[in-house]
Design an enzyme around this catalytic site. Structure first.
Site, PDB file in Angstrom:
ATOM      1  N   ASP A   1      10.226  51.764   6.925  1.00 38.40           N
ATOM      2  CA  ASP A   1      10.062  51.129   6.019  1.00 38.40           C
ATOM      3  C   ASP A   1       9.805  49.678   5.829  1.00 38.40           C
ATOM      4  OD1 ASP A   1      10.312  53.234   4.154  1.00 38.40           O
ATOM      5  OD2 ASP A   1      12.431  53.201   3.830  1.00 38.40           O
TER       6      ASP A   1
ATOM      7  N   LYS B   1       7.820  47.688   3.277  1.00 39.53           N
ATOM      8  CA  LYS B   1       8.423  47.156   2.019  1.00 39.53           C
ATOM      9  C   LYS B   1       8.435  45.633   2.063  1.00 39.53           C
ATOM     10  CE  LYS B   1      10.879  51.341   0.808  1.00 39.53           C
ATOM     11  NZ  LYS B   1      12.478  51.930   0.509  1.00 39.53           N
TER      12      LYS B   1
ATOM     13  N   HIS C   1       5.680  58.608   7.076  1.00 43.17           N
ATOM     14  CA  HIS C   1       6.954  59.247   7.085  1.00 43.17           C
ATOM     15  C   HIS C   1       7.358  59.960   5.777  1.00 43.17           C
ATOM     16  CE1 HIS C   1       7.701  55.268   5.778  1.00 43.17           C
ATOM     17  NE2 HIS C   1       8.764  55.676   4.863  1.00 43.17           N
TER      18      HIS C   1
END
Length: 378
Positions: free
Chosen positions: A239, A242, A290
């Site tokens: 992630d 982000k 993902h």
């Protein structure tokens, strides 16, 4: 005592030479060892007219150095090596060709180029090569190979032998590279409400799954020790994109509206862009894919089945399991057994069913990892 035969027909060794002209015929430093190999003392004796050292076997300069060193000939075969060399290349022996020793990285084409450089007067008959050697049985290694000519002083002839020194830079390079990207990961944690323990747990889960899959013949060709080591390090970066997501969307309490959801999905593409410079494509694949689903209903590209890279399919299971177990501003944590039921029900739709088979076997280990790195008590 056996003596190795001098190669008289260079075409049989894969070479045609005409002055400085060198071109590939079949292979150089081929996959076959020399048919006969000299004893080490005979090698030292036969090379002594070309060397400034009297005995390779007793010389402290080569025989006793901690660096792996070898003498190679003009067909790129090892004619002598010190103990450190044989300790490093455990499957090697005098007479082995570099094509076999450094397979599959040193292809026939690369070997031809290497020999051309070694015979180049402009390069002073020396060169340096960086090589990455993958392995199915152990972690891959990164090497710097330094080649220096072996010749009489002031000789103007093209050398027949070269000293090859091997410098294993795996640890140094990996430490520097991963340290840089860990700093990036730490920066991303400042943007996200997900805890550092979530990131740590995803890496641990991924290693568990990959290790189990490496023992499965259906995956063993791809899931090597190097793959397991890489996914353990790279899964926590899933992630990292982000960093580019606006705070009001990333930290919103409650569900996102349609516009916000479109922006949130962009973190996959942003993450792939950020990790594009990482030398292993697995980093980019995990960040980008993902959130894909086995049935093709995921994002950003609606890939389905085996079109989704394996590392991403593994991380998907790990990320979803941990997200279910976590407390959010808009939901309470879901117990382990309920989370496992949700994961198992997603086999063939959200998740790769073959990976879920391994998850099912490891479900108790997942609970142990979660409890060990629990946000409430760690």
């Amino acid at each position: 005592m056996r003596r190795s035969c001098r190669v008289k027909n260079r075409q049989k060794r894969g070479l045609i030479t005409n002055g400085s002209d060198i071109r590939q015929v079949e292979s150089i430093g081929d996959l076959e060892e020399l048919t006969e190999v000299e004893e080490l003392d005979e090698i030292a004796s036969s090379l002594s007219p070309h060397l400034d050292i009297s005995d390779l076997n007793t010389s402290s300069m080569l025989a006793h150095t901690v660096l792996p060193c070898a003498v190679i000939d003009e067909t790129l075969h090892v004619r002598w090596a010190n103990p450190a060399f044989f300790s490093f290349f455990t499957d090697s022996s005098p007479g082995v060709g570099l094509g076999k020793l450094l397979s599959p990285t040193l292809s026939a084409e690369a070997a031809t180029l290497l020999l051309a450089e070694l015979r180049s007067k402009e390069l002073h008959y020396s060169t340096k090569k960086g090589l990455y050697l993958p392995s199915k049985l152990k972690l891959p290694v990164e090497l710097n190979l330094l080649f220096s000519p072996v010749r009489k002083k002031e000789s103007k002839e093209v050398p027949e032998f070269w000293i090859m020194m091997v410098d294993d830079v795996t640890h140094e390079h990996r430490t520097l590279l991963r340290g840089t990207f860990l700093s990036l990961l730490e920066a991303s944690k400042l943007k996200d409400n997900d805890t550092g323990y979530h990131i740590k747990r995803v890496g641990e889960y991924a290693r568990l799954l990959a290790t189990s899959m490496g023992d499965d013949s259906a995956f063993s060709e791809q899931v090597t020790p190097g793959f397991i080591d890489d996914i353990y390090f790279l899964a926590p970066m899933h992630d990292v994109g982000k960093i580019g997501t606006p705070d009001d969307i990333l930290n919103k309490e409650g569900p996102l509206d349609a516009r916000e959801w479109i922006i949130m999905k962009e973190h996959t593409i942003n993450g792939a862009y950020i990790l594009n410079s990482y030398p292993n494509i697995m980093a980019k694949q995990i960040a980008l894919h993902h959130h894909e689903r086995w049935d093709g209903n995921g994002y950003p590209y609606s890939l389905a089945g085996d079109m989704i890279p394996l590392a991403a399919r593994i991380v998907t299971v790990c990320d979803v399991y941990d997200a279910l177990r976590m407390k959010r501003s808009y939901k309470d944590p879901i117990p382990h057994e309920t989370s496992c039921s949700i994961i198992l029900q997603g086999a063939g739709t959200q998740f790769d069913p073959a990976i879920i088979a391994h998850f099912k076997k490891l479900r108790d280990r997942f609970a142990e990892v979660h409890d060990h790195f629990d946000d409430e008590f760690s």
